[in-house]
Design a protein around this motif. Structure first.
Motif, PDB file in Angstrom:
ATOM      1  N   HIS A 146       0.799  -1.214   0.000  1.00 36.90           N
ATOM      2  CA  HIS A 146       0.000   0.000   0.000  1.00 36.90           C
ATOM      3  C   HIS A 146       0.843   1.279   0.000  1.00 36.90           C
ATOM      4  O   HIS A 146       0.295   2.375   0.047  1.00 36.90           O
ATOM      5  CB  HIS A 146      -0.962  -0.015   1.186  1.00 36.90           C
ATOM      6  CG  HIS A 146      -2.088  -0.985   1.015  1.00 36.90           C
ATOM      7  ND1 HIS A 146      -1.893  -2.340   0.843  1.00 36.90           N
ATOM      8  CD2 HIS A 146      -3.425  -0.802   0.971  1.00 36.90           C
ATOM      9  CE1 HIS A 146      -3.056  -2.938   0.708  1.00 36.90           C
ATOM     10  NE2 HIS A 146      -4.004  -2.028   0.786  1.00 36.90           N
ATOM     11  N   TYR A 147       2.177   1.149  -0.058  1.00 33.46           N
ATOM     12  CA  TYR A 147       3.023   2.340  -0.203  1.00 33.46           C
ATOM     13  C   TYR A 147       2.758   2.905  -1.594  1.00 33.46           C
ATOM     14  O   TYR A 147       3.052   2.264  -2.607  1.00 33.46           O
ATOM     15  CB  TYR A 147       4.509   2.011  -0.087  1.00 33.46           C
ATOM     16  CG  TYR A 147       4.971   1.483   1.248  1.00 33.46           C
ATOM     17  CD1 TYR A 147       4.174   1.530   2.382  1.00 33.46           C
ATOM     18  CD2 TYR A 147       6.233   0.936   1.383  1.00 33.46           C
ATOM     19  CE1 TYR A 147       4.621   1.052   3.598  1.00 33.46           C
ATOM     20  CE2 TYR A 147       6.699   0.459   2.593  1.00 33.46           C
ATOM     21  CZ  TYR A 147       5.889   0.514   3.701  1.00 33.46           C
ATOM     22  OH  TYR A 147       6.344   0.039   4.896  1.00 33.46           O
ATOM     23  N   ASP A 148       2.213   4.094  -1.652  1.00 34.06           N
ATOM     24  CA  ASP A 148       1.777   4.644  -2.921  1.00 34.06           C
ATOM     25  C   ASP A 148       1.752   6.169  -2.812  1.00 34.06           C
ATOM     26  O   ASP A 148       2.088   6.729  -1.764  1.00 34.06           O
ATOM     27  CB  ASP A 148       0.370   4.105  -3.247  1.00 34.06           C
ATOM     28  CG  ASP A 148       0.064   4.062  -4.728  1.00 34.06           C
ATOM     29  OD1 ASP A 148       0.805   4.669  -5.526  1.00 34.06           O
ATOM     30  OD2 ASP A 148      -0.946   3.434  -5.098  1.00 34.06           O
ATOM     31  N   ALA A 149       1.361   6.825  -3.873  1.00 32.53           N
ATOM     32  CA  ALA A 149       1.161   8.270  -3.875  1.00 32.53           C
ATOM     33  C   ALA A 149       0.119   8.604  -4.931  1.00 32.53           C
ATOM     34  O   ALA A 149       0.015   7.917  -5.950  1.00 32.53           O
ATOM     35  CB  ALA A 149       2.461   9.005  -4.167  1.00 32.53           C
ATOM     36  N   VAL A 150      -0.639   9.639  -4.660  1.00 28.67           N
ATOM     37  CA  VAL A 150      -1.650  10.115  -5.605  1.00 28.67           C
ATOM     38  C   VAL A 150      -1.332  11.573  -5.916  1.00 28.67           C
ATOM     39  O   VAL A 150      -1.216  12.396  -5.001  1.00 28.67           O
ATOM     40  CB  VAL A 150      -3.075   9.976  -5.020  1.00 28.67           C
ATOM     41  CG1 VAL A 150      -4.105  10.581  -5.967  1.00 28.67           C
ATOM     42  CG2 VAL A 150      -3.399   8.511  -4.728  1.00 28.67           C
ATOM     43  N   GLU A 151      -1.167  11.879  -7.189  1.00 27.29           N
ATOM     44  CA  GLU A 151      -0.873  13.251  -7.590  1.00 27.29           C
ATOM     45  C   GLU A 151      -2.165  14.049  -7.696  1.00 27.29           C
ATOM     46  O   GLU A 151      -3.148  13.588  -8.289  1.00 27.29           O
ATOM     47  CB  GLU A 151      -0.149  13.280  -8.937  1.00 27.29           C
ATOM     48  CG  GLU A 151       0.277  14.681  -9.329  1.00 27.29           C
ATOM     49  CD  GLU A 151       0.928  14.755 -10.697  1.00 27.29           C
ATOM     50  OE1 GLU A 151       1.436  15.843 -11.030  1.00 27.29           O
ATOM     51  OE2 GLU A 151       0.920  13.754 -11.438  1.00 27.29           O
ATOM     52  N   VAL A 152      -2.157  15.242  -7.106  1.00 29.51           N
ATOM     53  CA  VAL A 152      -3.337  16.105  -7.130  1.00 29.51           C
ATOM     54  C   VAL A 152      -2.925  17.532  -7.474  1.00 29.51           C
ATOM     55  O   VAL A 152      -1.761  17.901  -7.360  1.00 29.51           O
ATOM     56  CB  VAL A 152      -4.083  16.110  -5.772  1.00 29.51           C
ATOM     57  CG1 VAL A 152      -4.580  14.718  -5.416  1.00 29.51           C
ATOM     58  CG2 VAL A 152      -3.205  16.665  -4.663  1.00 29.51           C
ATOM     59  N   GLY A 153      -3.914  18.307  -7.847  1.00 33.71           N
ATOM     60  CA  GLY A 153      -3.700  19.723  -8.106  1.00 33.71           C
ATOM     61  C   GLY A 153      -4.968  20.351  -8.645  1.00 33.71           C
ATOM     62  O   GLY A 153      -5.885  19.651  -9.072  1.00 33.71           O
ATOM     63  N   ILE A 175      -1.471  -2.132  -7.860  1.00 35.40           N
ATOM     64  CA  ILE A 175      -1.750  -3.232  -8.778  1.00 35.40           C
ATOM     65  C   ILE A 175      -0.412  -3.916  -9.097  1.00 35.40           C
ATOM     66  O   ILE A 175       0.584  -3.249  -9.368  1.00 35.40           O
ATOM     67  CB  ILE A 175      -2.408  -2.719 -10.074  1.00 35.40           C
ATOM     68  CG1 ILE A 175      -3.740  -2.017  -9.755  1.00 35.40           C
ATOM     69  CG2 ILE A 175      -2.600  -3.853 -11.080  1.00 35.40           C
ATOM     70  CD1 ILE A 175      -4.807  -2.904  -9.172  1.00 35.40           C
ATOM     71  N   HIS A 176      -0.385  -5.231  -9.032  1.00 36.64           N
ATOM     72  CA  HIS A 176       0.812  -6.038  -9.306  1.00 36.64           C
ATOM     73  C   HIS A 176       1.917  -5.848  -8.270  1.00 36.64           C
ATOM     74  O   HIS A 176       3.095  -6.071  -8.571  1.00 36.64           O
ATOM     75  CB  HIS A 176       1.378  -5.774 -10.711  1.00 36.64           C
ATOM     76  CG  HIS A 176       0.375  -5.861 -11.812  1.00 36.64           C
ATOM     77  ND1 HIS A 176      -0.550  -6.872 -11.892  1.00 36.64           N
ATOM     78  CD2 HIS A 176       0.147  -5.052 -12.876  1.00 36.64           C
ATOM     79  CE1 HIS A 176      -1.309  -6.686 -12.958  1.00 36.64           C
ATOM     80  NE2 HIS A 176      -0.906  -5.593 -13.564  1.00 36.64           N
ATOM     81  N   ALA A 177       1.583  -5.433  -7.034  1.00 36.66           N
ATOM     82  CA  ALA A 177       2.606  -5.296  -5.984  1.00 36.66           C
ATOM     83  C   ALA A 177       3.240  -6.664  -5.751  1.00 36.66           C
ATOM     84  O   ALA A 177       2.540  -7.668  -5.598  1.00 36.66           O
ATOM     85  CB  ALA A 177       1.972  -4.769  -4.705  1.00 36.66           C
ATOM     86  N   ARG A 178       4.591  -6.692  -5.707  1.00 37.53           N
ATOM     87  CA  ARG A 178       5.271  -7.978  -5.541  1.00 37.53           C
ATOM     88  C   ARG A 178       6.686  -7.803  -5.002  1.00 37.53           C
ATOM     89  O   ARG A 178       7.627  -8.442  -5.445  1.00 37.53           O
ATOM     90  CB  ARG A 178       5.275  -8.761  -6.862  1.00 37.53           C
ATOM     91  CG  ARG A 178       5.829  -8.018  -8.053  1.00 37.53           C
ATOM     92  CD  ARG A 178       5.504  -8.766  -9.349  1.00 37.53           C
ATOM     93  NE  ARG A 178       6.105  -8.156 -10.518  1.00 37.53           N
ATOM     94  CZ  ARG A 178       5.609  -7.125 -11.180  1.00 37.53           C
ATOM     95  NH1 ARG A 178       4.485  -6.555 -10.782  1.00 37.53           N
ATOM     96  NH2 ARG A 178       6.226  -6.662 -12.256  1.00 37.53           N
ATOM     97  N   ILE A 179       6.821  -6.918  -3.998  1.00 37.72           N
ATOM     98  CA  ILE A 179       8.149  -6.697  -3.425  1.00 37.72           C
ATOM     99  C   ILE A 179       8.291  -7.302  -2.037  1.00 37.72           C
ATOM    100  O   ILE A 179       9.245  -7.016  -1.319  1.00 37.72           O
ATOM    101  CB  ILE A 179       8.500  -5.194  -3.380  1.00 37.72           C
ATOM    102  CG1 ILE A 179       7.527  -4.413  -2.501  1.00 37.72           C
ATOM    103  CG2 ILE A 179       8.560  -4.611  -4.791  1.00 37.72           C
ATOM    104  CD1 ILE A 179       7.994  -3.019  -2.165  1.00 37.72           C
ATOM    105  N   GLY A 180       7.362  -8.164  -1.662  1.00 38.53           N
ATOM    106  CA  GLY A 180       7.462  -8.862  -0.380  1.00 38.53           C
ATOM    107  C   GLY A 180       7.044  -7.997   0.791  1.00 38.53           C
ATOM    108  O   GLY A 180       6.432  -6.953   0.632  1.00 38.53           O
ATOM    109  N   GLY A 181       7.396  -8.470   1.997  1.00 39.29           N
ATOM    110  CA  GLY A 181       7.048  -7.744   3.216  1.00 39.29           C
ATOM    111  C   GLY A 181       5.670  -8.110   3.729  1.00 39.29           C
ATOM    112  O   GLY A 181       5.003  -9.016   3.233  1.00 39.29           O
ATOM    113  N   LEU A 182       5.238  -7.391   4.749  1.00 38.21           N
ATOM    114  CA  LEU A 182       3.946  -7.609   5.384  1.00 38.21           C
ATOM    115  C   LEU A 182       2.821  -7.388   4.375  1.00 38.21           C
ATOM    116  O   LEU A 182       2.832  -6.420   3.622  1.00 38.21           O
ATOM    117  CB  LEU A 182       3.787  -6.627   6.555  1.00 38.21           C
ATOM    118  CG  LEU A 182       2.540  -6.777   7.418  1.00 38.21           C
ATOM    119  CD1 LEU A 182       2.602  -8.065   8.243  1.00 38.21           C
ATOM    120  CD2 LEU A 182       2.404  -5.572   8.348  1.00 38.21           C
TER     121      LEU A 182
END
Length: 194
Positions: A146-153, A175-182
């Motif tokens: 869920h580490y992400d960012a949304v660009e706004v303006g 979408i397609h997150a696959r770097i491991g971890g919790l």
């Protein structure tokens, strides 16, 4: 205490079906609510700005509802969140920091499982400035998917004496997150981290 004067609001919704790989069972939706308000402290240094934080609480609650409504009206689908502010050039970065409590707690109050701290960013900028709002899982900050960012303006905001306040909510991890971890199914929900 200054009254909160809203010039305009904007809601954006992004639906991500895939990122070049297989489509997930459900697309990720990301909603942002932006309120452009008059900055009561623009143009001069004011020592005690803290009272305005309380004044922003109703706006925070309204914007949290705007995000939930944009995602379909069911708060239980919200898995990620973040907040931010763009302060017009006659203001200072600390004016954007006033959004931390009313924006963050508004979302946490609107979502059942929300022990994680709400990530935030802020900056001073001219009209049309863009902001990347960080996003983490609502109940456990260490959920890497869920580490992400949304660009706004907003094209015409903030004007020099305004602040653009932002809340962001998402329905899933990347979408397609696959770097491991919790992962979200491993969350214990005890400390806002794991």
């Amino acid at each position: 205490m200054p009254e909160v004067k809203v010039r305009k609001t904007l809601v954006q919704v992004e639906t991500i079906f895939h990122e070049g790989g297989p489509a997930p069972e459900a697309p990720q939706k990301r909603a942002a609510a932006i309120a452009v308000i008059e900055n009561p402290y623009a143009g001069a240094y004011v020592e005690d700005i803290l009272p305005f934080m309380k004044d922003l609480e109703p706006l925070g609650a309204e914007m949290a509802k705007m995000c939930i409504d944009a995602l379909g009206g069911d708060a239980s689908v919200v898995e990620g969140y973040g907040k931010g502010a763009i302060v017009g050039v006659n203001g200072e970065i600390e004016h954007g920091a006033l959004w931390h409590v009313p924006g963050g707690y508004a979302m946490r109050d609107a979502i059942a499982e929300s022990m994680a701290i709400v990530p935030s960013t802020k900056k001073v900028g001219a009209a049309g400035t863009r902001l990347d709002v960080p996003v983490t899982h609502t109940n456990a900050s260490y959920v890497r998917t869920h580490y992400d960012a949304v660009e706004v303006g907003v094209p015409d905001a903030p004007r020099p004496n305004e602040i653009a306040l932002v809340l962001v909510m998402t329905t899933a991890g990347r979408i397609h997150a696959r770097i491991g971890g919790l992962t979200k199914d491993q969350v214990k929900g005890e400390d806002g981290l794991r």
